[in-house]
Motif scaffolding. Structure first.
Motif, PDB file in Angstrom:
ATOM      1  N   GLN A 105      -3.567  -3.023  -4.801  1.00 13.22           N
ATOM      2  CA  GLN A 105      -2.592  -2.133  -4.623  1.00 13.22           C
ATOM      3  C   GLN A 105      -3.168  -1.108  -3.644  1.00 13.22           C
ATOM      4  OE1 GLN A 105       0.394  -1.657  -6.063  1.00 13.22           O
ATOM      5  NE2 GLN A 105       0.102  -4.064  -6.425  1.00 13.22           N
ATOM      6  N   LYS A 106      -2.404  -0.267  -3.032  1.00 12.62           N
ATOM      7  CA  LYS A 106      -2.722   0.869  -2.040  1.00 12.62           C
ATOM      8  C   LYS A 106      -3.328   2.046  -2.919  1.00 12.62           C
ATOM      9  CE  LYS A 106       0.429  -0.207   1.363  1.00 12.62           C
ATOM     10  NZ  LYS A 106       1.676   0.324   2.156  1.00 12.62           N
ATOM     11  N   LEU A 107      -4.107   2.874  -2.440  1.00 10.06           N
ATOM     12  CA  LEU A 107      -4.514   4.189  -2.885  1.00 10.06           C
ATOM     13  C   LEU A 107      -3.550   5.165  -2.391  1.00 10.06           C
ATOM     14  CD1 LEU A 107      -8.406   3.736  -2.581  1.00 10.06           C
ATOM     15  CD2 LEU A 107      -7.102   3.555  -4.565  1.00 10.06           C
ATOM     16  N   GLN A 108      -2.582   5.355  -2.886  1.00  8.42           N
ATOM     17  CA  GLN A 108      -1.692   6.212  -2.157  1.00  8.42           C
ATOM     18  C   GLN A 108      -1.867   7.568  -2.124  1.00  8.42           C
ATOM     19  OE1 GLN A 108       1.559   4.843  -0.719  1.00  8.42           O
ATOM     20  NE2 GLN A 108       1.149   6.865  -0.022  1.00  8.42           N
ATOM     21  N   SER A 109      -2.096   8.037  -0.853  1.00  4.73           N
ATOM     22  CA  SER A 109      -2.062   9.320  -0.800  1.00  4.73           C
ATOM     23  C   SER A 109      -1.176  10.423  -0.934  1.00  4.73           C
ATOM     24  CB  SER A 109      -2.841   9.925   0.754  1.00  4.73           C
ATOM     25  OG  SER A 109      -1.804   9.567   1.723  1.00  4.73           O
TER      26      SER A 109
END
Length: 193
Positions: A2-6
């Motif tokens: 998964q992305k590390l959503q900013s």
């Protein structure tokens, strides 16, 4: 995976010289309130100054009274910061040249960026600062980024070199038409005269 959503910029920290140089520039020139100070928790010989750039986020500066302000352009090698841009209102932007001139701060003069106007100058340590003023306001419920993305799509579809004011106007119209319902059967442009 998964992305590390900013969700936005939290803060930017810069390395400064003496404390007063930072306060005089960030608050005294750019009008950013100096909101708090504490030791640099990773290096107790430095102080950590916090400024509000106008959106509630933070610009922070590590200062050390043993460092002096040596003005030279900061490196622009790969991986280095080229410049930091700050949003200013149109009325402030229109005063920028005069206000920089009265302080004898060398600047670029007004630069036409198609979708915004910019002026560049260096801080006391050589970091390039940009004051940027959009030429448009996004429609309610949309951001500047929404309008720019739509304008980009229009620019590319039309084969134009860069975003211009016509792309912005057409992008705003397209976003509003997609997002807002109407009772009219035909939303095409008309000439009632």
């Amino acid at each position: 995976m998964q992305k590390l959503q900013s969700q936005g910029v939290h803060h930017i920290t810069l390395v400064g010289a003496g404390r007063q140089t930072s306060i005089d520039f960030w608050e005294g020139v750019l009008g950013m309130p100096f909101i708090f100070e504490q030791p640099n928790l990773d290096k107790p010989t430095e102080s950590h100054l916090y400024f509000d750039p106008g959106d509630g986020r933070l610009i922070t500066i590590f200062t050390d009274e043993t460092r002096t302000a040596v003005k030279r352009r900061t490196p622009t090698d790969p991986g280095c910061v080229h410049h930091i841009a700050f949003a200013v209102s149109r009325v402030t932007f229109l005063q920028a040249v005069a206000r920089l001139d009265e302080r004898a701060i060398k600047h670029s003069g007004v630069k036409d960026r198609g979708f915004m106007d910019s002026i560049y100058f260096e801080d006391p340590l050589g970091l390039l600062i940009e004051l940027a003023s959009y030429r448009f306001e996004p429609p309610a419920g949309f951001t500047h980024a929404d309008v720019l993305m739509e304008a980009h799509k229009l620019r590319v579809a039309r084969g134009d070199y860069n975003i211009a004011e016509v792309h912005l106007a057409d992008a705003i119209q397209a976003l509003v038409e997609r997002a807002r319902a109407t009772l009219s059967a035909d939303r095409a442009p008309k000439n009632p005269y």
